[in-house]
Design an enzyme around this catalytic site. Structure first.
Site, PDB file in Angstrom:
ATOM      1  N   HIS A 224      31.861  40.553  34.755  1.00 39.99           N
ATOM      2  CA  HIS A 224      32.621  40.888  35.966  1.00 39.99           C
ATOM      3  C   HIS A 224      33.976  41.418  35.512  1.00 39.99           C
ATOM      4  O   HIS A 224      34.662  40.785  34.703  1.00 39.99           O
ATOM      5  CB  HIS A 224      32.762  39.636  36.830  1.00 39.99           C
ATOM      6  CG  HIS A 224      33.863  39.697  37.842  1.00 39.99           C
ATOM      7  ND1 HIS A 224      33.955  40.687  38.785  1.00 39.99           N
ATOM      8  CD2 HIS A 224      34.930  38.884  38.050  1.00 39.99           C
ATOM      9  CE1 HIS A 224      35.023  40.473  39.535  1.00 39.99           C
ATOM     10  NE2 HIS A 224      35.629  39.404  39.109  1.00 39.99           N
ATOM     11  N   TYR A 255      39.388  42.531  44.632  1.00 41.26           N
ATOM     12  CA  TYR A 255      40.366  41.501  44.981  1.00 41.26           C
ATOM     13  C   TYR A 255      41.577  41.650  44.079  1.00 41.26           C
ATOM     14  O   TYR A 255      41.505  42.262  43.005  1.00 41.26           O
ATOM     15  CB  TYR A 255      39.760  40.095  44.899  1.00 41.26           C
ATOM     16  CG  TYR A 255      39.310  39.654  43.521  1.00 41.26           C
ATOM     17  CD1 TYR A 255      40.223  39.229  42.551  1.00 41.26           C
ATOM     18  CD2 TYR A 255      37.955  39.622  43.199  1.00 41.26           C
ATOM     19  CE1 TYR A 255      39.805  38.809  41.300  1.00 41.26           C
ATOM     20  CE2 TYR A 255      37.530  39.200  41.943  1.00 41.26           C
ATOM     21  CZ  TYR A 255      38.460  38.800  41.000  1.00 41.26           C
ATOM     22  OH  TYR A 255      38.035  38.391  39.756  1.00 41.26           O
ATOM     23  N   ASP A 541      12.515  15.870  58.006  1.00 43.75           N
ATOM     24  CA  ASP A 541      11.604  15.384  59.027  1.00 43.75           C
ATOM     25  C   ASP A 541      10.217  15.914  58.679  1.00 43.75           C
ATOM     26  O   ASP A 541      10.066  17.079  58.300  1.00 43.75           O
ATOM     27  CB  ASP A 541      12.035  15.789  60.437  1.00 43.75           C
ATOM     28  CG  ASP A 541      12.030  17.287  60.668  1.00 43.75           C
ATOM     29  OD1 ASP A 541      12.148  18.053  59.691  1.00 43.75           O
ATOM     30  OD2 ASP A 541      11.919  17.703  61.828  1.00 43.75           O
TER      31      ASP A 541
END
Length: 812
Positions: A224, A255, A541
């Site tokens: 990266h 960013y 469940d």
């Protein structure tokens, strides 16, 4: 010294956090080993840019990030703070991203994190370098900021050391020793360290360490790009490391963060750069550190051009240094936490970024010390969640690289995954394609969402088209299929639901000890019941059908149920558990004409008394042997019909030839979801998870406290009288306001809960949203509002079920 002997492999932000958290809980016979120096060990933590954005679609990941922020804010090293809380700003440069920021703002409100939507001028006020002509809107999270990862490692090492934890630098792990299926120690290049528990926090080296015990981690290290500019003239004189919010420009996969008078720039828009954990250099072989690869300038050209466009002041600066830093990516973008299914005592805490590191450290410490995690719901992070195909190297590489590419993309909740597809197909797949099925994927299964063959059913019906977002991966055919199911009969492919076989002379007693209901009843009984953790939280469940004295079929939710059963098997071999899903298939035949379809095809009695509700029997449908269970997830008369995979297509053809002349149809998952919500049926993992108990979730009827002991019983007896929140049914009159899930629910201006499942109810003519709310707001008739992008949608608490409350259609 107290507690078992624990060896933690890896002293980065995760290993250090775990050592700190576990020693704070009294386990101090702990040794942390790392192949590198301390506190900068050479892994991802050592080069991480430190940006902590808490916003996440996952409640669990947001809560882990929040804990990391809170903890790091309290840490320092000799007066140097471990966190710079400058805030986090995401900006939108397209209308689509503006809408996405509104959705993200909704997540934060749902999870209890303060945030504000900003206009262009407010964005510029927060970060004066951004171009006001390019930015349309922003999302500000004041508590975000910069983690000083290496300092945080050092601070946590110091705290753990004071409690007696040993940290051993430059110890390379050569082998994880085991005997009799249990870990016994760790062999390093400097000797062996005995251990009762080994926790792998090795980050990008995780797959290599896990293979030492035969464990396959679906993790890929990927490069990266991170670059640092030289001085930016507009920032001249800045003496503090960071004064502006950390910044995300997700439209361009970028960013930014301050570094005094320069900027750090991170980029996800380049080609994926995967590397095998085996090919990562050692500490001594690498020029800088093992997790840092050579910067490839050509991959960064577009990022630099876009940076100069968004932040014009950078045109007067240069990129002076950069790296291709390695980070861990997984097939679903979530961490890998938990114990090996095969080697007792070997645990992993992998694929964890700095953002969530302290939260993961706390979660793992609770899990190890207490036997369960009380602070976070870990079902979506459990390393044992994967199906076998999801561990195949080809699959792992493809999906990990895809997640890298999509890390900043706008992803719809129903958006199909990419290649490799298809992977798992039911025996009905050929017939479904012939009928124009639109497929989405679930656990690798190709699952029809609707069928183009039913397009003619739309004519003459009043079908409201939902808003643009909800209309993606939707068709009016969904509505027609739902309504036709209620009118005639429909066939649903239920093959994707996991099926387990529990057998042996001890099977009944075994299941009784795990289930909240009484399941070891007469042969032919079917029981809806729950699996609980020791704290009373719902693990799953399930339906349990007794097919013979020593044979049960369990309708489960996923691989974690198989893992739970397997871990609790008695040592005497009296019980066996196996996954029978791949070799079987299932058709749900449901609707008022279901008996008219089925009964002429068999000599078995399928009358209301011949096979009662929640009973099962073996029979032949035409020439196909089936196990028939009188269950219905859509709230209509009918059966689940199971057979072996080789006979699946024959079963389909037999039923279809009888259903079609009666006006019957095949129907997809879109209709199924609408019908189940009209009936109030819960979906584990969406409506209820580990953090909820049965009484909160509205499934207390599945608990029989008068039976013998079962896991979680003691906790339930305490929790039963302490219900403070409730899973609540809301209805929405606005036909276009079909919410999708995870939206905040407001009482006035105060966010009080969040939506779980939602759909339009085509029988009742209203939108349906189930939501977690404080019990005092769960009274029928209470008017609330749901935050949906930039809208406030009125919703009213309703009695449930919304459809057939007397159960007459199911029991007819």
């Amino acid at each position: 010294m107290a507690g078992p002997r624990v060896v933690i492999i890896g002293a980065g932000v995760v290993g250090a956090a775990l050592a700190d958290e576990i020693s704070a809980r009294g386990w101090t016979e702990v040794t942390v080993v790392d192949q590198g120096p301390l506190p900068a060990t050479g892994g991802s933590s050592s080069h991480a840019p430190g940006l902590v954005f808490q916003t996440n679609a996952s409640k669990t990941m947001t809560e882990m990030a929040r804990y990391t922020v809170e903890k790091f804010c309290s840490l320092d090293v000799d007066g140097q703070p471990c966190f710079l809380q400058v805030g986090g700003l995401e900006v939108a440069t397209s209308p689509e991203r503006v809408t996405e920021l509104q959705r993200r703002h909704g997540w934060l409100a749902s999870w209890g994190i303060e945030s504000r939507l900003l206009n262009t001028e407010e964005c510029v006020a927060q970060h004066p370098l951004v171009d006001p002509d390019k930015v349309l809107a922003g999302l500000l999270v004041p508590t975000d900021g910069l983690a000083k990862a290496v300092l945080a490692v050092e601070a946590q090492i110091r705290r753990a050391t004071e409690r007696g934890v040993r940290f051993l630098a430059r110890h390379e792990v050569l082998e994880v020793r085991q005997a009799g299926g249990e870990v016994t120690g760790v062999l390093t290049d400097r000797g062996e360290i005995p251990a009762d528990i080994v926790v792998c926090c090795a980050g990008i080296w995780g797959p290599k360490i896990a293979r030492m015990v035969g464990m396959n981690l679906p993790l890929t290290p990927l490069g990266h790009q991170l670059a640092w500019t030289g001085p930016v003239p507009a920032l001249a004189g800045q003496t503090q490391e960071a004064v502006r919010p950390i910044l995300r420009h997700q439209d361009a996969d970028l960013y930014y963060r301050d570094r005094f008078d320069g900027l750090g720039i991170g980029y996800y828009g380049h080609r994926p750069m995967p590397i095998s954990a085996d090919d990562i250099l050692s500490v001594d072989e690498s020029d800088e550190m093992p997790s840092v690869l050579k910067f490839t300038e050509e991959d960064f050209e577009e990022a630099w051009s876009e940076t100069q466009s968004l932040l014009p002041a950078t045109k007067d600066a240069k990129v002076e240094e950069g790296i291709n830093g390695l980070f861990s990516f997984t097939t679903d973008g979530l961490p890998l936490l938990g114990e090996s299914p095969d080697v007792k005592g070997f645990w992993v805490a992998e694929a964890v970024w700095v953002t969530h590191s302290a939260g993961v450290g706390r979660a793992m410490a609770e899990w190890l010390v207490d036997g369960y995690c009380s602070s976070f719901d870990l079902h979506e992070c459990d390393v044992n969640r994967f199906e076998p195909h999801q561990l195949a190297p080809e699959y792992v590489l493809a999906r990990d690289c895809q997640n890298f590419v999509e890390v900043y993309d706008i992803l719809h909740p129903l958006q199909p995954s990419g290649d490799p597809r298809p992977i798992r197909t039911s025996p009905f797949h050929t017939r479904q394609r012939e009928l124009g099925a639109f497929f989405l994927e679930a656990s690798g299964w190709e699952r029809p969402q609707w069928y183009e063959a039913n397009a003619g059913l739309v004519e003459g019906r009043s079908i409201v088209t939902p808003n643009d977002w909800a209309a993606r991966y939707w068709s009016p055919i969904v509505a027609a299929e739902a309504q036709t199911t209620r009118e005639t009969v429909a066939m649903y492919d239920m093959t994707a639901l996991k099926r387990l076989e529990v057998s042996g002379p001890g099977a009944g007693e075994f299941l009784e000890g795990l289930c909240t209901g009484k399941v070891a009843k007469s042969v032919g009984s079917v029981t809806y019941t729950l699996l609980l953790d020791h704290d009373g939280g719902i693990r799953s469940d399930v339906t349990v059908a007794r097919l013979a004295p020593g044979l049960f079929q369990v309708g489960a939710n996923g691989n974690l149920d198989l893992d739970w059963f397997t871990r609790h098997l008695p040592a005497d071999g009296t019980v066996q558990v196996r996954d029978i899903t791949p070799g079987t298939c299932c058709i749900g035949l449901w609707g008022p004409l279901a008996r008219d379809v089925l009964q002429p095809l068999t000599d078995a009695d399928f009358s209301a008394t011949g096979l009662k509700y929640f009973r099962a029997k073996r029979a032949h449908i035409g020439s196909v042997p089936v196990t028939a269970m009188r269950l219905s997830y859509v709230g209509e008369l009918g059966w689940e019909l199971y057979t072996t995979a080789d006979l699946g297509q024959k079963l389909w053809d037999t039923l279809w030839s009888a259903a079609e002349p009666l006006g019957g149809i095949v129907a997809g998952r879109g209709a199924f979801n609408s019908l189940r919500l009209e009936k109030g049926y819960r979906s584990f993992g969406t409506d209820m998870t580990y953090e909820h108990d049965p009484y909160e979730a509205g499934v207390g009827f599945a608990v029989k406290l008068d039976k013998d002991d079962f896991i979680g019983k003691a906790a339930l007896e305490r929790r039963k009288t302490e219900v403070r929140r409730k899973l609540t049914c809301l209805t929405i009159d606005d036909p276009e306001a079909v919410v999708m899930g995870k939206e905040p629910v407001y009482d006035g201006d105060c966010a009080v809960g969040y939506v779980t499942s939602a759909a339009y109810g085509y029988t009742i003519g209203k939108g349906i949203a189930y939501a977690w709310l404080p019990v005092e707001l769960a009274a029928p008739g209470t008017v609330l509002h749901i935050g949906y992008f930039d809208q406030s949608v009125e919703a009213v608490v309703a009695e449930e079920p919304l459809f057939d409350p007397t159960m007459s259609r199911l029991r007819g």
